[in-house]
Design a protein around this motif. Structure first.
Motif, PDB file in Angstrom:
ATOM      1  N   ASN A   1     -14.609   8.016   0.285  1.00  0.00           N
ATOM      2  CA  ASN A   1     -14.079   6.693  -0.047  1.00  0.00           C
ATOM      3  C   ASN A   1     -14.690   5.576   0.791  1.00  0.00           C
ATOM      4  O   ASN A   1     -14.350   4.413   0.612  1.00  0.00           O
ATOM      5  CB  ASN A   1     -12.548   6.682   0.117  1.00  0.00           C
TER       6      ASN A   1
ATOM      7  N   ASP B   1       0.832  -1.205   0.000  1.00  0.00           N
ATOM      8  CA  ASP B   1       0.000   0.000   0.000  1.00  0.00           C
ATOM      9  C   ASP B   1       0.868   1.256   0.000  1.00  0.00           C
ATOM     10  O   ASP B   1       0.528   2.259  -0.621  1.00  0.00           O
ATOM     11  CB  ASP B   1      -0.937   0.002   1.206  1.00  0.00           C
TER      12      ASP B   1
ATOM     13  N   LYS C   1      -7.729   7.086   2.087  1.00  0.00           N
ATOM     14  CA  LYS C   1      -8.213   5.723   1.883  1.00  0.00           C
ATOM     15  C   LYS C   1      -8.509   5.020   3.206  1.00  0.00           C
ATOM     16  O   LYS C   1      -8.914   3.857   3.225  1.00  0.00           O
ATOM     17  CB  LYS C   1      -7.178   4.900   1.096  1.00  0.00           C
TER      18      LYS C   1
ATOM     19  N   TRP D   1      -2.816  10.515   0.713  1.00  0.00           N
ATOM     20  CA  TRP D   1      -3.519   9.497  -0.068  1.00  0.00           C
ATOM     21  C   TRP D   1      -3.891   8.313   0.814  1.00  0.00           C
ATOM     22  O   TRP D   1      -5.022   7.809   0.772  1.00  0.00           O
ATOM     23  CB  TRP D   1      -2.637   9.038  -1.222  1.00  0.00           C
TER      24      TRP D   1
ATOM     25  N   LYS E   1       2.062   1.752  -3.510  1.00  0.00           N
ATOM     26  CA  LYS E   1       0.993   2.285  -4.349  1.00  0.00           C
ATOM     27  C   LYS E   1       0.770   3.769  -4.078  1.00  0.00           C
ATOM     28  O   LYS E   1       0.591   4.569  -5.007  1.00  0.00           O
ATOM     29  CB  LYS E   1      -0.305   1.516  -4.102  1.00  0.00           C
ATOM     30  N   ALA E   2       0.814   4.146  -2.778  1.00  0.00           N
ATOM     31  CA  ALA E   2       0.617   5.554  -2.419  1.00  0.00           C
ATOM     32  C   ALA E   2       1.722   6.423  -3.006  1.00  0.00           C
ATOM     33  O   ALA E   2       1.456   7.517  -3.530  1.00  0.00           O
ATOM     34  CB  ALA E   2       0.584   5.699  -0.892  1.00  0.00           C
TER      35      ALA E   2
ATOM     36  N   LYS F   1       2.098  13.961   0.018  1.00  0.00           N
ATOM     37  CA  LYS F   1       0.922  13.588  -0.766  1.00  0.00           C
ATOM     38  C   LYS F   1       0.607  12.102  -0.607  1.00  0.00           C
ATOM     39  O   LYS F   1      -0.562  11.704  -0.586  1.00  0.00           O
ATOM     40  CB  LYS F   1       1.136  13.926  -2.243  1.00  0.00           C
ATOM     41  N   ALA F   2       1.647  11.278  -0.470  1.00  0.00           N
ATOM     42  CA  ALA F   2       1.437   9.844  -0.274  1.00  0.00           C
ATOM     43  C   ALA F   2       0.751   9.581   1.066  1.00  0.00           C
ATOM     44  O   ALA F   2      -0.148   8.742   1.169  1.00  0.00           O
ATOM     45  CB  ALA F   2       2.771   9.105  -0.343  1.00  0.00           C
TER      46      ALA F   2
ATOM     47  N   THR G   1       3.510   5.767  -5.613  1.00  0.00           N
ATOM     48  CA  THR G   1       3.333   5.789  -7.072  1.00  0.00           C
ATOM     49  C   THR G   1       2.270   6.806  -7.457  1.00  0.00           C
ATOM     50  O   THR G   1       2.461   7.612  -8.386  1.00  0.00           O
ATOM     51  CB  THR G   1       2.935   4.395  -7.583  1.00  0.00           C
ATOM     52  N   GLU G   2       1.152   6.797  -6.724  1.00  0.00           N
ATOM     53  CA  GLU G   2       0.065   7.749  -6.988  1.00  0.00           C
ATOM     54  C   GLU G   2       0.525   9.191  -6.776  1.00  0.00           C
ATOM     55  O   GLU G   2       0.067  10.112  -7.455  1.00  0.00           O
ATOM     56  CB  GLU G   2      -1.126   7.450  -6.079  1.00  0.00           C
ATOM     57  N   ALA G   3       1.433   9.371  -5.807  1.00  0.00           N
ATOM     58  CA  ALA G   3       1.890  10.724  -5.455  1.00  0.00           C
ATOM     59  C   ALA G   3       3.180  11.115  -6.159  1.00  0.00           C
ATOM     60  O   ALA G   3       3.779  12.144  -5.844  1.00  0.00           O
ATOM     61  CB  ALA G   3       2.081  10.811  -3.943  1.00  0.00           C
ATOM     62  N   ASN G   4       3.619  10.277  -7.115  1.00  0.00           N
ATOM     63  CA  ASN G   4       4.865  10.560  -7.841  1.00  0.00           C
ATOM     64  C   ASN G   4       6.048  10.771  -6.902  1.00  0.00           C
ATOM     65  O   ASN G   4       6.907  11.636  -7.126  1.00  0.00           O
ATOM     66  CB  ASN G   4       4.695  11.782  -8.757  1.00  0.00           C
TER      67      ASN G   4
END
Length: 305
Positions: A218, A21, A43, A39, A24-25, A35-36, A27-30
Motif C-alpha cells: 500500500n 478512518d 494502510k 486494515w 471506514k475500517a 480485522k479493522a 465498515t470494511e471489516a463488517n
C-alpha cells in the motif's frame, strides 16, 4: 452493516486513529475489531496495538509478596469513589492474602476459602461488603507465584498492578528488589505482550509478516519492489517487533541504550550471582469490561452526522 458510534469510539481508543478512518475500517471489516485493526495497520495508519479492549470498570489491582509468595489480584467495583474507599481496599488486601496462603485453583475456589479472621467464606464476606458499601463488588482474577523471588508494583493506587517473578542464584533476595521494581515499572509503562522473543508463537509472527507486507503493497514507494526484496525488509522489521513487544528485548526505560535482558545480566554480575526473569503478570483494572455509555459516545455520534 451499520457501524455504531460506540464501536468507532472503542476502535479510536485502541488505535489512536482518527474517527472517520476508524469508521471506514470497521465498515470494511463488517464490524470485526481484529480485522479493522489489521486494515488500519495495512494502510499504515495504526501501529502495533495491544488490543486492550474496553477499559471501563473501576476497582483495584493489588500486588503483594508475602512469605515468599507473590500475588496479584483484581477486584472490581462500580465507581472510582468506592475503589478509593478504605474498607474496599482492606477487603482487596485480605483477598490477596487468602490467595497467598490457600493457593486456590481459580476464582470460584477462592470464594469458597475462609476469609481471614472469620469462620465465613470469601463469598459471604463479599456479599456483606456489597450491602455495606452499596455497590456491586466482583473478584475478577488473580495470579500467584510460589517459587523464586516475586516483586510487586502498584501504579496510581491500583489502576495498574504488576507482579514480576525472578529466579535468583547466589544473591540474597532483598538485594534484587530494586531490580524487580525497575522491571515491574518497565512492564507497567511498556505493556509487553511476551516475556522473550522465543515465546512469540508462529501464528503471531506469520500475521505480523502478513501485515508488514500489506503495508508495503500500500506504500507507493515500496509497492513496485520485487517480492524477494520485500521479504528481506520484513525479516529486518521483525527485530523491531521483538523490541516493542517482548520484555527482555525492550530498551530499558531507565537507560535506553541497553535492553532489559542486558540490564538484568549487568545487575546479576555486579551482585555476584545469576538472575533470570521467569514470568510477569500485568493487570490494568477494568480492562476488557464494558460499562455504561458516556457522553463521549454522543459527541462522536454528532460528529458523524
Amino acid at each position: 452493516m451499520a457501524i455504531s458510534a460506540n464501536q468507532v469510539k472503542e476502535l479510536r481508543e485502541i488505535t489512536g486513529v482518527g474517527m472517520m478512518d476508524c469508521k471506514k475500517a470497521l465498515t470494511e471489516a463488517n464490524g470485526d475489531f481484529d480485522k479493522a485493526i489489521e486494515w488500519l495497520r495495512e494502510k499504515g495508519m495504526a501501529a502495533q496495538t495491544k488490543k486492550a479492549g474496553k477499559v471501563a470498570a473501576e476497582g483495584v489491582s493489588f500486588a503483594m509478596a508475602e512469605n515468599g509468595v507473590g500475588v496479584l489480584v483484581e477486584v472490581n467495583a462500580q465507581t472510582d469513589f468506592v475503589a478509593k474507599n478504605e474498607v474496599f481496599q482492606e477487603f482487596v488486601k485480605a483477598v490477596a492474602s487468602v490467595v497467598a496462603s490457600e493457593n486456590p485453583a481459580d476464582v470460584e475456589a477462592l470464594k469458597a476459602c475462609k476469609y481471614p479472621g472469620t469462620d465465613r467464606t470469601v463469598a459471604d464476606v463479599t456479599a456483606d461488603k456489597v450491602l455495606s458499601i452499596g455497590e456491586n463488588i466482583q473478584i475478577r482474577r488473580f495470579v500467584r507465584y510460589a517459587e523464586g523471588v516475586s516483586v510487586p508494583y502498584i501504579h496510581m493506587g491500583g489502576k495498574v498492578g504488576v507482579l514480576v517473578n525472578m529466579d535468583v542464584e547466589g544473591i540474597e533476595a532483598d538485594k534484587v528488589v530494586e531490580l524487580g521494581k525497575d522491571v515491574a515499572m518497565q512492564i507497567c509503562a511498556m505493556n509487553p505482550s511476551f516475556l522473550d522473543k522465543a515465546d512469540v508463537d508462529q501464528e503471531t509472527l506469520d500475521k505480523e509478516k502478513e501485515i508488514q507486507l500489506a503495508m508495503m503493497d500500500n506504500d507507493p514507494k515500496m509497492a513496485s519492489k520485487p517480492q524477494q526484496v520485500k521479504e528481506k525488509i520484513v525479516m529486518g522489521k521483525m527485530a523491531k517487533y521483538y523490541e516493542e513487544n517482548c520484555l527482555l528485548q525492550q530498551a530499558f526505560v531507565k537507560e535506553n541504550k541497553i535492553s532489559v535482558e542486558n540490564h538484568v545480566a549487568a545487575v546479576a554480575k555486579e551482585l555476584g550471582g545469576k538472575i533470570t526473569v521467569k514470568a510477569f503478570t500485568r493487570y490494568m483494572t477494568g480492562e476488557g469490561i464494558e460499562k455504561a455509555e458516556d457522553d463521549f459516545a454522543a459527541e462522536v455520534a454528532s460528529m458523524m452526522k
